[in-house]
Design a protein around this motif. Sequence first.
Motif, PDB file in Angstrom:
ATOM      1  N   ILE A  43      10.300 116.045  65.126  1.00 21.87           N
ATOM      2  CA  ILE A  43      10.610 115.702  63.733  1.00 21.87           C
ATOM      3  C   ILE A  43       9.888 114.423  63.295  1.00 21.87           C
ATOM      4  CG2 ILE A  43      12.461 115.029  62.146  1.00 21.87           C
ATOM      5  CD1 ILE A  43      14.302 116.932  63.776  1.00 21.87           C
ATOM      6  N   PRO A  44       9.980 113.317  64.065  1.00 21.67           N
ATOM      7  CA  PRO A  44       9.285 112.088  63.631  1.00 21.67           C
ATOM      8  C   PRO A  44       7.770 112.241  63.529  1.00 21.67           C
ATOM      9  CG  PRO A  44      10.945 111.579  65.281  1.00 21.67           C
ATOM     10  CD  PRO A  44      10.816 113.075  65.254  1.00 21.67           C
TER      11      PRO A  44
ATOM     12  N   GLN B 127       5.897 114.875  62.800  1.00 18.32           N
ATOM     13  CA  GLN B 127       5.485 115.628  61.620  1.00 18.32           C
ATOM     14  C   GLN B 127       5.744 114.846  60.336  1.00 18.32           C
ATOM     15  OE1 GLN B 127       6.999 119.670  61.807  1.00 18.32           O
ATOM     16  NE2 GLN B 127       6.388 119.852  63.943  1.00 18.32           N
ATOM     17  N   LEU B 128       6.869 114.155  60.277  1.00 19.12           N
ATOM     18  CA  LEU B 128       7.148 113.326  59.103  1.00 19.12           C
ATOM     19  C   LEU B 128       6.154 112.172  59.004  1.00 19.12           C
ATOM     20  CD1 LEU B 128      11.057 113.115  59.104  1.00 19.12           C
ATOM     21  CD2 LEU B 128       9.593 114.424  57.549  1.00 19.12           C
TER      22      LEU B 128
ATOM     23  N   LEU C 181       2.882 113.559  57.640  1.00 21.33           N
ATOM     24  CA  LEU C 181       3.028 113.841  56.207  1.00 21.33           C
ATOM     25  C   LEU C 181       3.002 112.559  55.395  1.00 21.33           C
ATOM     26  CD1 LEU C 181       5.765 116.633  56.215  1.00 21.33           C
ATOM     27  CD2 LEU C 181       3.364 116.898  55.594  1.00 21.33           C
ATOM     28  N   SER C 182       3.706 111.550  55.861  1.00 19.56           N
ATOM     29  CA  SER C 182       3.742 110.275  55.144  1.00 19.56           C
ATOM     30  C   SER C 182       2.364 109.624  55.114  1.00 19.56           C
ATOM     31  CB  SER C 182       4.746 109.336  55.811  1.00 19.56           C
ATOM     32  OG  SER C 182       4.769 108.080  55.178  1.00 19.56           O
TER      33      SER C 182
ATOM     34  N   ILE D 238       6.260 112.367  50.484  1.00 23.74           N
ATOM     35  CA  ILE D 238       5.606 113.580  50.971  1.00 23.74           C
ATOM     36  C   ILE D 238       5.617 114.711  49.947  1.00 23.74           C
ATOM     37  CG2 ILE D 238       6.124 112.974  53.361  1.00 23.74           C
ATOM     38  CD1 ILE D 238       8.317 115.056  53.351  1.00 23.74           C
TER      39      ILE D 238
ATOM     40  N   VAL E   3      11.751 120.354  58.308  1.00 27.46           N
ATOM     41  CA  VAL E   3      10.537 119.552  58.483  1.00 27.46           C
ATOM     42  C   VAL E   3       9.341 120.431  58.811  1.00 27.46           C
ATOM     43  CG1 VAL E   3       9.450 117.750  59.880  1.00 27.46           C
ATOM     44  CG2 VAL E   3      11.835 117.497  59.153  1.00 27.46           C
TER      45      VAL E   3
ATOM     46  N   TYR F 167       5.896 120.748  56.752  1.00 24.27           N
ATOM     47  CA  TYR F 167       4.659 120.380  57.442  1.00 24.27           C
ATOM     48  C   TYR F 167       3.691 121.559  57.555  1.00 24.27           C
ATOM     49  CZ  TYR F 167       1.594 118.517  61.125  1.00 24.27           C
ATOM     50  OH  TYR F 167       0.504 118.093  61.840  1.00 24.27           O
TER      51      TYR F 167
END
Length: 243
Positions: free
Chosen positions: A60-61, A63-64, A67-68, A80, A162, A166
């Motif tokens: 999760i972190p 991919q976030l 995106l960020s 995002i 997520v 993504y």
Amino acid sequence: MNKNETQPMIKKHNLIETLTYHLLPGILTGTGYYLLRQPLQQKGYPSMMALVIAGIFILIPSQLAILSFQSKKLTGNRSIKNIISYKKPVVWWQVILFTILIVLVTGLIFTIMKPIDTFLQTNLFSWVPSIESGLNHSYSKSALIQTYVLMTLFLVILAPLVEELYFRGFLLSRTPSKLPALLHTFLFATYHIWTPWMIITRTIGILPLVYAVKKKNILVGILAHIIINSFDAIAAFAFIAKL
């Protein structure tokens, strides 16, 4: 349709970028999972807990974070939503209808393809350890409750959300190929390096979801993905309730 949803204006990734963005989160998550398996099993948890922890702290972190970073790079803003495609307005009944259809068709494909998964696992990937669910009376009720509560929160609800943002929201519209959907689903299947025997099934089984997202809205993919992931959790809690 706003500027970010106009597909011709979205710059396609080259092959290296496509492979990196699709596979890197899976490689990182899989590495974490394989490293955590034995220590967690020694503490009395099934290997499913290792995948849950890897999902929480890596999948999760990562991919976030990508995106960020990409949103900041492409739009100057870390929100995002600025780089997510397939946000066309859609009436609620179409979301429900397409979600149900995706779940049914995907479930049928996964069921039909199960013998192929078994064949590949037995003959090509026997060296890859299976994910142990723990639903065999080998683990304590407490360990199973902890495992599946966390699994439900993070792998059934948050991770699919997520992943859809993504993979479908960001990567799908940027995948280069005359057959971008098939290439995308193949790479999405390969990304799951902890279950490589399902690569053919996932490549085919995710195509209906991709089609619905492209034709309707990313919300359809998010809901369908969450529902599909929830089946294992439902079965697990039914087992735990009988202990």
